[in-house]
Write a protein that holds these residues in place. Structure first.
Motif, PDB file in Angstrom:
ATOM      1  N   GLY A   1      43.181 -69.691  32.709  1.00  0.00           N
ATOM      2  CA  GLY A   1      42.580 -69.562  31.330  1.00  0.00           C
ATOM      3  C   GLY A   1      42.588 -70.955  30.423  1.00  0.00           C
ATOM      4  N   THR A   2      43.710 -71.665  30.783  1.00  0.00           N
ATOM      5  CA  THR A   2      43.589 -73.040  29.933  1.00  0.00           C
ATOM      6  C   THR A   2      42.478 -74.114  30.776  1.00  0.00           C
ATOM      7  OG1 THR A   2      45.957 -72.827  30.103  1.00  0.00           O
ATOM      8  CG2 THR A   2      45.121 -75.023  29.245  1.00  0.00           C
ATOM      9  N   TYR A   3      42.296 -73.908  31.747  1.00  0.00           N
ATOM     10  CA  TYR A   3      41.422 -74.978  32.553  1.00  0.00           C
ATOM     11  C   TYR A   3      39.953 -74.235  32.250  1.00  0.00           C
ATOM     12  CZ  TYR A   3      43.720 -78.229  35.211  1.00  0.00           C
ATOM     13  OH  TYR A   3      44.424 -79.333  35.904  1.00  0.00           O
ATOM     14  N   ILE A   4      39.758 -73.242  32.198  1.00  0.00           N
ATOM     15  CA  ILE A   4      38.522 -72.453  31.985  1.00  0.00           C
ATOM     16  C   ILE A   4      38.056 -73.006  30.456  1.00  0.00           C
ATOM     17  CG2 ILE A   4      37.027 -70.264  31.245  1.00  0.00           C
ATOM     18  CD1 ILE A   4      38.440 -69.242  33.914  1.00  0.00           C
ATOM     19  N   ALA A   5      39.146 -72.796  29.511  1.00  0.00           N
ATOM     20  CA  ALA A   5      38.785 -73.243  28.132  1.00  0.00           C
ATOM     21  C   ALA A   5      38.272 -74.622  28.209  1.00  0.00           C
ATOM     22  CB  ALA A   5      40.015 -73.068  27.333  1.00  0.00           C
TER      23      ALA A   5
ATOM     24  N   THR B   1      41.681 -83.593  29.216  1.00  0.00           N
ATOM     25  CA  THR B   1      41.660 -83.813  27.766  1.00  0.00           C
ATOM     26  C   THR B   1      40.598 -83.315  27.270  1.00  0.00           C
ATOM     27  OG1 THR B   1      43.197 -85.699  27.980  1.00  0.00           O
ATOM     28  CG2 THR B   1      42.542 -85.232  25.634  1.00  0.00           C
ATOM     29  N   PHE B   2      40.558 -82.554  26.253  1.00  0.00           N
ATOM     30  CA  PHE B   2      39.294 -81.852  25.596  1.00  0.00           C
ATOM     31  C   PHE B   2      39.268 -81.671  24.192  1.00  0.00           C
ATOM     32  CE2 PHE B   2      41.811 -78.720  27.934  1.00  0.00           C
ATOM     33  CZ  PHE B   2      42.011 -77.888  26.878  1.00  0.00           C
ATOM     34  N   ALA B   3      38.218 -81.484  23.568  1.00  0.00           N
ATOM     35  CA  ALA B   3      38.273 -81.234  22.063  1.00  0.00           C
ATOM     36  C   ALA B   3      38.073 -79.795  21.968  1.00  0.00           C
ATOM     37  CB  ALA B   3      36.977 -81.823  21.331  1.00  0.00           C
ATOM     38  N   VAL B   4      38.658 -79.183  20.922  1.00  0.00           N
ATOM     39  CA  VAL B   4      38.231 -77.574  20.732  1.00  0.00           C
ATOM     40  C   VAL B   4      37.396 -77.390  19.299  1.00  0.00           C
ATOM     41  CG1 VAL B   4      40.831 -77.215  21.786  1.00  0.00           C
ATOM     42  CG2 VAL B   4      40.813 -77.754  19.231  1.00  0.00           C
ATOM     43  N   PRO B   5      37.067 -76.112  19.378  1.00  0.00           N
ATOM     44  CA  PRO B   5      36.162 -75.678  18.051  1.00  0.00           C
ATOM     45  C   PRO B   5      36.683 -76.096  16.899  1.00  0.00           C
ATOM     46  CG  PRO B   5      36.297 -74.080  19.809  1.00  0.00           C
ATOM     47  CD  PRO B   5      37.343 -75.077  20.590  1.00  0.00           C
ATOM     48  N   VAL B   6      36.108 -76.442  15.985  1.00  0.00           N
ATOM     49  CA  VAL B   6      36.633 -76.862  14.640  1.00  0.00           C
ATOM     50  C   VAL B   6      37.665 -76.172  13.869  1.00  0.00           C
ATOM     51  CG1 VAL B   6      35.771 -77.783  12.087  1.00  0.00           C
ATOM     52  CG2 VAL B   6      34.187 -77.930  14.170  1.00  0.00           C
TER      53      VAL B   6
ATOM     54  N   SER C   1      30.549 -75.112  20.505  1.00  0.00           N
ATOM     55  CA  SER C   1      30.125 -74.297  19.558  1.00  0.00           C
ATOM     56  C   SER C   1      30.729 -72.887  19.790  1.00  0.00           C
ATOM     57  CB  SER C   1      28.327 -74.193  19.884  1.00  0.00           C
ATOM     58  OG  SER C   1      28.382 -73.703  21.155  1.00  0.00           O
ATOM     59  N   ALA C   2      30.161 -72.108  18.765  1.00  0.00           N
ATOM     60  CA  ALA C   2      30.773 -70.414  18.693  1.00  0.00           C
ATOM     61  C   ALA C   2      30.390 -69.987  20.162  1.00  0.00           C
ATOM     62  CB  ALA C   2      30.404 -69.891  17.556  1.00  0.00           C
ATOM     63  N   SER C   3      29.058 -69.896  20.457  1.00  0.00           N
ATOM     64  CA  SER C   3      28.506 -69.260  21.377  1.00  0.00           C
ATOM     65  C   SER C   3      29.233 -69.794  22.923  1.00  0.00           C
ATOM     66  CB  SER C   3      26.950 -69.264  21.805  1.00  0.00           C
ATOM     67  OG  SER C   3      26.812 -70.826  21.600  1.00  0.00           O
ATOM     68  N   ALA C   4      29.471 -71.228  22.956  1.00  0.00           N
ATOM     69  CA  ALA C   4      29.930 -71.551  24.216  1.00  0.00           C
ATOM     70  C   ALA C   4      31.616 -71.334  24.227  1.00  0.00           C
ATOM     71  CB  ALA C   4      29.979 -73.084  24.205  1.00  0.00           C
ATOM     72  N   SER C   5      32.320 -70.933  23.069  1.00  0.00           N
ATOM     73  CA  SER C   5      33.556 -70.496  23.044  1.00  0.00           C
ATOM     74  C   SER C   5      33.872 -69.272  23.219  1.00  0.00           C
ATOM     75  CB  SER C   5      34.316 -70.643  21.486  1.00  0.00           C
ATOM     76  OG  SER C   5      33.756 -71.847  21.032  1.00  0.00           O
TER      77      SER C   5
ATOM     78  N   VAL D   1      35.661 -67.600  26.456  1.00  0.00           N
ATOM     79  CA  VAL D   1      36.789 -66.155  26.621  1.00  0.00           C
ATOM     80  C   VAL D   1      36.264 -65.281  27.679  1.00  0.00           C
ATOM     81  CG1 VAL D   1      37.726 -64.491  25.301  1.00  0.00           C
ATOM     82  CG2 VAL D   1      37.331 -66.669  24.267  1.00  0.00           C
ATOM     83  N   ALA D   2      34.825 -65.185  27.511  1.00  0.00           N
ATOM     84  CA  ALA D   2      34.535 -63.888  28.540  1.00  0.00           C
ATOM     85  C   ALA D   2      34.700 -64.540  30.088  1.00  0.00           C
ATOM     86  CB  ALA D   2      32.927 -63.517  28.517  1.00  0.00           C
ATOM     87  N   LEU D   3      34.709 -65.596  30.243  1.00  0.00           N
ATOM     88  CA  LEU D   3      34.769 -66.224  31.507  1.00  0.00           C
ATOM     89  C   LEU D   3      36.486 -66.152  31.960  1.00  0.00           C
ATOM     90  CD1 LEU D   3      32.703 -69.556  32.638  1.00  0.00           C
ATOM     91  CD2 LEU D   3      33.080 -67.346  33.830  1.00  0.00           C
ATOM     92  N   ALA D   4      37.126 -66.501  31.009  1.00  0.00           N
ATOM     93  CA  ALA D   4      38.439 -66.668  31.145  1.00  0.00           C
ATOM     94  C   ALA D   4      39.033 -65.053  31.767  1.00  0.00           C
ATOM     95  CB  ALA D   4      39.489 -67.027  30.079  1.00  0.00           C
ATOM     96  N   TRP D   5      38.534 -64.132  30.815  1.00  0.00           N
ATOM     97  CA  TRP D   5      38.701 -62.797  31.168  1.00  0.00           C
ATOM     98  C   TRP D   5      38.219 -62.286  32.517  1.00  0.00           C
ATOM     99  CZ3 TRP D   5      37.890 -60.487  25.695  1.00  0.00           C
ATOM    100  CH2 TRP D   5      38.854 -61.037  24.829  1.00  0.00           C
ATOM    101  N   ALA D   6      37.099 -62.661  32.761  1.00  0.00           N
ATOM    102  CA  ALA D   6      36.478 -62.409  34.278  1.00  0.00           C
ATOM    103  C   ALA D   6      37.056 -62.768  35.352  1.00  0.00           C
ATOM    104  CB  ALA D   6      35.013 -62.850  34.235  1.00  0.00           C
ATOM    105  N   PHE D   7      37.698 -64.180  35.090  1.00  0.00           N
ATOM    106  CA  PHE D   7      38.513 -64.934  36.162  1.00  0.00           C
ATOM    107  C   PHE D   7      39.517 -64.167  36.283  1.00  0.00           C
ATOM    108  CE2 PHE D   7      41.896 -67.478  36.986  1.00  0.00           C
ATOM    109  CZ  PHE D   7      41.662 -68.282  38.096  1.00  0.00           C
ATOM    110  N   ALA D   8      40.374 -63.673  35.298  1.00  0.00           N
ATOM    111  CA  ALA D   8      41.731 -62.773  35.387  1.00  0.00           C
ATOM    112  C   ALA D   8      41.565 -61.665  36.273  1.00  0.00           C
ATOM    113  CB  ALA D   8      42.316 -62.794  34.147  1.00  0.00           C
TER     114      ALA D   8
END
Lengths: 334, 257
Positions: A67-71, A148-153, A81-85, A89-96
């Motif tokens: 989940g952390t890595y996919i984010a 290291t990455f940036a997160v949504p505003v 962006s909101a759509s990327a976020s 989330v959808a990818l993290a759940w699908a992966f799980a």
């Protein structure tokens, strides 16, 4: 009913304290508590498996770290962006879900006496495969250096993030509590107690174990995703067996098969760990906090096998038993 | 043979060199009460393990209502209507007595997973479980973990669970094993009641002969994994072969009252 009213009152007081808290404490403590909220969900997800179903999953960190890595990868590649976020989330759940189904397909095949051990070994292998994959695909994950990455505003405000983490914990606790009190959750407890008999009542044990694993995987992956928003950093330690053992430690210290035990256990472990680290100015042995954790682990297993919440519930249960012998048909752990 | 509920054809199982069930072919008619007796080690429990799917036979077939069920899992056989109790108590030890029974009803009524619905949304299951506990005189103990019950009480719980399944074929493996004598009448009453209700075809493994005599339409005598003889309780009791088989085999003619 006064006891119930007291309970609700204490919940309300605790919630108000937790809402006011971030304004009264320092940055470091606030970060620590936000971390506890998120890791507690990881601990509870592990309790669904070990405490409620009796499954030993040594690869559980793959869901959290996944989940952390996919984010992290999605935020790096597609922006925040909101759509990327939402896609992340959808990818993290699908992966799980997919990883849980594949893992379970193999891990739950052996139903005989060696089943528990086989399950532990197979899940360990899956966890290591995921960790190794993350280490190898450097162009996405930065390998062992960490990402290291940036997160949504909306998640950049530190106090705001504290509240998101708190909300996440409350929502996940309610959802998982609902799950363990559902018909399916009750069957899981029967499987933990006596798998063969559950089969002879007509329950498809493998299907129920898969359901438990998928549920725990979704919770762990969500926790991993929240962890990404909080720390803005992912490294392969999150996918390691060590991280799975952290979840195990949270549930053992707090009490397995109690759900809330994982919250108490996580808070205890994280607070003690940070306190010990602060003591390293006094003596450098405190920088090696794992030594003390080993000792705590052994002491809890020997003298408090039910964990903190487990011990509390047992004392409460005995008191209630002496006071009444009425027709309460629910389990002490409800 | 058209009225046979369950039928075995040349059923055989070997454990290494030991043949526990030996070429056993028999059929059990619908709505009958059959007792299986025989000395210890005759293969009675192994026979039940084969019928219920815990063990796979070395050779031979099992037919349930004419259909071959030899390769089916225990779960699939339960779905068809085969229920069994266990000789050694086999309950859910940390769950409450009430929950043990409720779980049977949840399976029987095919409630399904419903992962986001509370189990309390099915009050009829909770109420029926309470009724069943009342029938076996365990109502006051419903809130206790099953492990806290005495051995005799656990036997009663075991029986309550298998009766709650309302199977078409009810396989009861020595329900009074290890029970105190004063508790046996309760068990006899439960069995009589189950028989009178007429929902299930009952097969009972039992050593207590007066229990067998009171309840059975037909008695099968197993020795060394094979059928020695069969007949009404009176016929079997008079059969000289049966007495001989039991000599040294340890017949237990215990009083039940």
């Amino acid at each position: 009913m006064t006891a119930k009213r007291w309970l609700w009152a204490s919940y309300a007081v605790a919630l108000i304290l937790l809402l006011v808290l971030p304004h009264a404490i320092g940055v470091m403590t606030r970060e620590l508590i936000g971390r506890i909220f998120i890791l507690a969900v990881f601990g509870m997800s592990y309790d669904i498996l070990r405490g409620y179903t009796g499954i030993i999953n040594l690869g559980h960190a793959a869901f959290f770290g996944g989940g952390t890595y996919i984010a992290g990868i999605m935020f790096t590649r597609l922006g925040t962006s909101a759509s990327a976020s939402l896609l992340a989330v959808a990818l993290a759940w699908a992966f799980a879900v997919i990883l849980a189904l594949v893992m379970g397909q193999f891990a739950f095949r052996n139903t005989g006496a060696g089943g528990v051990l086989a399950c532990a070994m197979i899940t360990l292998a899956f966890g290591e495969i995921v960790r190794h994959t993350a280490e190898t695909f450097r162009q996405f994950t930065q390998g062992a250096d960490g990402l290291t990455f940036a997160v949504p505003v909306i998640f950049r405000d530190r106090i705001g993030m504290y509240y998101y983490a708190l909300l996440f914990l409350v929502v996940m606790t309610l959802l998982l509590r609902q799950f363990i009190n559902s018909p399916a959750g009750r069957v899981l407890q029967a499987i933990r107690d006596n798998e063969q008999r559950a089969r002879f009542l007509g329950y498809d044990v493998r299907k129920y174990k898969l359901l438990a694993l998928v549920t725990a995987a979704l919770a762990a992956s969500s926790a991993g995703f929240m962890f990404a928003l909080l720390t803005r950093f992912a490294n392969t330690d999150l996918l390691s067996v060590q991280n799975t053992l952290n979840a195990l430690l949270f549930t053992i210290v707090g009490g397995t098969g109690t759900l809330y035990g994982a919250i108490v256990g996580t808070a205890f472990v994280q607070l003690v760990q940070s306190y010990l680290l602060e003591l390293r100015g006094i003596h450098e042995i405190f920088a090696r906090w794992q030594i003390f954790f080993g000792a705590i682990y052994v002491l809890v297993v020997l003298y408090m096998p039910l964990g903190m919440v487990g011990a509390f519930l047992r004392i409460k249960g005995s008191l209630a038993y002496w006071r009444t012998s009425g027709g309460n048909h629910t389990r002490a752990g409800d | 043979m058209s009225n046979a509920l369950i039928e075995t054809q040349n059923l055989t199982i070997n454990f290494g060199g030991h043949r526990a069930v030996d070429d056993l072919s028999l059929s059990i008619e619908q709505n009958t009460f059959t007792a299986i007796i025989g000395p210890n080690g005759a293969g009675k429990t192994t026979f039940f393990n084969l019928l219920s799917g815990l063990l796979q036979p070395t050779s031979g077939r099992i037919l349930f209502k004419g259909a071959d069920i030899t390769g089916l899992s225990p779960m699939q056989r339960v779905a068809l209507g085969i229920g069994r109790s266990f000789q050694l108590t086999n309950v859910f030890p940390t769950l409450t007595v009430h929950e043990n029974v409720r779980l049977v009803l949840q399976s029987r009524e095919r409630v399904g997973c419903r992962p986001l619905t509370s189990y309390r949304r099915f009050p009829e299951l909770i109420a029926e479980a309470e009724q069943i506990l009342a029938d076996v005189l365990l109502l006051g103990k419903g809130h206790l973990p099953a492990a806290r019950l005495s051995h005799g009480e656990q036997r009663k719980l075991e029986m309550a669970m298998v009766l709650a399944m309302r199977p078409q074929l009810l396989l009861l493996d020595e329900p009074t094993a290890g029970m105190a004598l004063e508790e046996v009448p309760v068990m006899l009453e439960l069995l009589t009641h189950a028989k009178a209700r007429g929902e299930s075809t009952i097969v009972l493994i039992e050593h207590k002969m007066d229990l067998v005599t009171k309840l059975s339409d037909r008695v099968l005598v197993l020795v060394n994994g094979a059928l020695l003889t069969e007949g009404t309780p009176a016929e079997v009791a008079k059969n000289p072969d049966v007495l001989k088989a039991y000599l040294g085999g340890g017949i237990r003619r215990e009083a039940t009252a």
